[in-house]
Design an enzyme around this catalytic site. Structure first.
Site, PDB file in Angstrom:
ATOM      1  N   GLU A  99      54.928  70.648  68.910  1.00  0.00           N
ATOM      2  CA  GLU A  99      55.934  70.013  68.045  1.00  0.00           C
ATOM      3  C   GLU A  99      55.577  68.544  67.923  1.00  0.00           C
ATOM      4  OE1 GLU A  99      59.999  69.655  69.410  1.00  0.00           O
ATOM      5  OE2 GLU A  99      60.682  69.020  67.422  1.00  0.00           O
ATOM      6  N   THR A 122      67.590  71.246  65.647  1.00  0.00           N
ATOM      7  CA  THR A 122      67.220  69.946  66.208  1.00  0.00           C
ATOM      8  C   THR A 122      68.459  69.036  66.156  1.00  0.00           C
ATOM      9  OG1 THR A 122      66.631  68.724  64.207  1.00  0.00           O
ATOM     10  CG2 THR A 122      64.995  70.301  65.034  1.00  0.00           C
ATOM     11  N   GLU A 123      68.358  67.857  66.773  1.00  0.00           N
ATOM     12  CA  GLU A 123      69.492  66.921  66.730  1.00  0.00           C
ATOM     13  C   GLU A 123      69.783  66.506  65.282  1.00  0.00           C
ATOM     14  OE1 GLU A 123      66.930  67.010  69.707  1.00  0.00           O
ATOM     15  OE2 GLU A 123      66.558  65.104  68.708  1.00  0.00           O
ATOM     16  N   TYR A 124      68.732  66.150  64.548  1.00  0.00           N
ATOM     17  CA  TYR A 124      68.913  65.726  63.156  1.00  0.00           C
ATOM     18  C   TYR A 124      69.498  66.859  62.320  1.00  0.00           C
ATOM     19  CZ  TYR A 124      66.529  61.177  63.282  1.00  0.00           C
ATOM     20  OH  TYR A 124      66.188  59.867  63.514  1.00  0.00           O
ATOM     21  N   GLU A 125      69.010  68.060  62.580  1.00  0.00           N
ATOM     22  CA  GLU A 125      69.456  69.221  61.807  1.00  0.00           C
ATOM     23  C   GLU A 125      70.964  69.439  61.976  1.00  0.00           C
ATOM     24  OE1 GLU A 125      67.098  72.598  62.735  1.00  0.00           O
ATOM     25  OE2 GLU A 125      68.111  73.904  61.305  1.00  0.00           O
ATOM     26  N   LYS A 165      58.947  54.825  50.507  1.00  0.00           N
ATOM     27  CA  LYS A 165      58.199  53.925  49.605  1.00  0.00           C
ATOM     28  C   LYS A 165      56.810  54.499  49.347  1.00  0.00           C
ATOM     29  CE  LYS A 165      60.404  49.535  50.554  1.00  0.00           C
ATOM     30  NZ  LYS A 165      60.353  48.355  51.397  1.00  0.00           N
ATOM     31  N   ASP A 177      51.031  59.544  69.612  1.00  0.00           N
ATOM     32  CA  ASP A 177      51.149  59.448  68.153  1.00  0.00           C
ATOM     33  C   ASP A 177      50.319  60.553  67.496  1.00  0.00           C
ATOM     34  OD1 ASP A 177      50.744  58.543  65.374  1.00  0.00           O
ATOM     35  OD2 ASP A 177      51.717  56.727  66.106  1.00  0.00           O
ATOM     36  N   ASP A 222      59.877  61.451  59.685  1.00  0.00           N
ATOM     37  CA  ASP A 222      60.287  60.248  58.946  1.00  0.00           C
ATOM     38  C   ASP A 222      59.809  60.348  57.494  1.00  0.00           C
ATOM     39  OD1 ASP A 222      61.282  59.295  61.350  1.00  0.00           O
ATOM     40  OD2 ASP A 222      59.435  58.240  61.856  1.00  0.00           O
ATOM     41  N   ASP A 267      65.806  67.628  55.938  1.00  0.00           N
ATOM     42  CA  ASP A 267      66.953  67.508  55.035  1.00  0.00           C
ATOM     43  C   ASP A 267      66.519  66.806  53.745  1.00  0.00           C
ATOM     44  OD1 ASP A 267      66.516  65.096  56.671  1.00  0.00           O
ATOM     45  OD2 ASP A 267      68.025  64.279  55.320  1.00  0.00           O
TER      46      ASP A 267
HETATM   47  N1  SAH Z   1      62.570  66.145  65.521  1.00  0.00           N
HETATM   48  C1  SAH Z   1      63.768  65.416  65.895  1.00  0.00           C
HETATM   49  C2  SAH Z   1      63.626  63.917  65.565  1.00  0.00           C
HETATM   50  C3  SAH Z   1      63.427  63.609  64.102  1.00  0.00           C
HETATM   51  S1  SAH Z   1      63.204  61.856  63.764  1.00  0.00           S
HETATM   52  C4  SAH Z   1      64.962  66.014  65.201  1.00  0.00           C
HETATM   53  O1  SAH Z   1      64.770  66.771  64.251  1.00  0.00           O
HETATM   54  O2  SAH Z   1      66.083  65.730  65.610  1.00  0.00           O
HETATM   55  C5  SAH Z   1      61.439  61.760  63.732  1.00  0.00           C
HETATM   56  C6  SAH Z   1      60.848  61.557  65.099  1.00  0.00           C
HETATM   57  O3  SAH Z   1      59.436  61.591  64.980  1.00  0.00           O
HETATM   58  C7  SAH Z   1      61.191  60.201  65.709  1.00  0.00           C
HETATM   59  O4  SAH Z   1      61.655  60.377  67.038  1.00  0.00           O
HETATM   60  C8  SAH Z   1      59.871  59.432  65.658  1.00  0.00           C
HETATM   61  O5  SAH Z   1      59.723  58.513  66.727  1.00  0.00           O
HETATM   62  C9  SAH Z   1      58.857  60.540  65.739  1.00  0.00           C
HETATM   63  N2  SAH Z   1      57.581  60.215  65.094  1.00  0.00           N
HETATM   64  C10 SAH Z   1      57.430  59.660  63.887  1.00  0.00           C
HETATM   65  N3  SAH Z   1      56.134  59.497  63.593  1.00  0.00           N
HETATM   66  C11 SAH Z   1      55.441  59.980  64.654  1.00  0.00           C
HETATM   67  C12 SAH Z   1      54.057  60.073  64.949  1.00  0.00           C
HETATM   68  N4  SAH Z   1      53.134  59.621  64.096  1.00  0.00           N
HETATM   69  N5  SAH Z   1      53.683  60.626  66.126  1.00  0.00           N
HETATM   70  C13 SAH Z   1      54.622  61.050  67.006  1.00  0.00           C
HETATM   71  N6  SAH Z   1      55.960  60.981  66.776  1.00  0.00           N
HETATM   72  C14 SAH Z   1      56.364  60.452  65.622  1.00  0.00           C
END
Ligand code: SAH
Length: 216
Positions: A45, A196-199, A126, A100, A122, A158
């Site tokens: 993930e 997920t939390e966001y979901e 832009k 990352d 994310d 979303d």
């Molecule tokens: N998957 C979780 C969080 C979504 S927010 C959910 O659905 O609730 C996106 C997450 O991805 C953030 O915590 C951010 O820090 C992480 N993220 C963004 N770009 C990333 C990257 N290049 N490598 C690793 N993590 C990353």
């Protein structure tokens, strides 16, 4: 999220250090160099946030091994503590990496992964930042290399703009998802879906969840 100070965070991470991976000397070629089970399907993930999906998925699928990447350590500390608290509910099949996605090839070898999950990545709305989107073709090319034949990419969001962009990127690469839904929770694919939390947040606010899966 609030964190009293860096020392406090580092102590909390260290307390769950057995769940954290460090970057390998050479990329992992299967689950066996991380877990005790080389024949288990290896899932990744990317951007696991506070870990609900990773912990829920590892618990619901005891036969798989899951690695969860998150680049922000203040967020990761919540995920590893959640995993530690829930350790009775699953075999030893979950690890985390403060890492990352840009460095993925240093962690996993070609054809090493069975499933890659991207959840609520994310959007980088832009145009000038399109290359940072985790479904930009620069990233997709790496995912398709690291997935084994028959492996699967799974993406939930979303964000309709990011979803459309992802479909365009895939089409430009000649790839066709086998599943596309713009309303996951009211679709046949809702069964067994791990939120997920966001979901949870977005769906409580009335936003529909988009999902696609693509087998390589
Ligand atoms: N998957 C979780 C969080 C979504 S927010 C959910 O659905 O609730 C996106 C997450 O991805 C953030 O915590 C951010 O820090 C992480 N993220 C963004 N770009 C990333 C990257 N290049 N490598 C690793 N993590 C990353």
């Amino acid at each position: 999220m609030r964190m009293r100070n860096k020392k406090h965070r580092d102590e909390r991470l260290a307390a769950c250090g057995h769940l954290l991976l460090s970057r390998p000397e050479k990329p992992h070629s299967d689950a066996g160099s991380i877990f005790d089970r080389s024949d288990a399907p290896l899932w990744l993930e990317i951007g696991c946030g506070k870990g609900d999906f990773a912990v829920g998925t590892a618990s619901a699928n005891p036969d798989i091994c899951l690695v969860a990447f998150e680049r922000v350590s203040n967020v990761m500390v919540v995920a590893v503590e959640k995993a530690e608290a829930a350790k009775e509910s699953r075999p030893d099949n979950l690890r985390f990496a403060i890492a990352d996605a840009a460095g993925l090839s240093e962690w996993f070898g070609d054809g090493s992964l069975d499933v890659i999950c991207l959840n609520f990545s994310d959007p980088w709305p832009k145009k000038g930042y399109a290359k940072r989107r985790l479904t930009h073709r620069g990233f997709l090319e790496v995912y398709f290399r690291l997935l084994k034949p028959g492996g699967q990419l799974r993406f939930k969001t979303d964000n309709a703009g990011l979803f459309d962009f992802t479909l365009e990127e895939l089409a430009a690469m000649g790839k066709t998802p086998e599943t596309v839904t713009r309303d996951l929770h009211n679709s046949p694919y809702a069964e067994g879906n791990v939120m997920t939390e966001y979901e949870r947040n977005f769906s409580e606010k009335g936003f529909a969840i988009h999902m696609l899966t693509l087998t390589v």
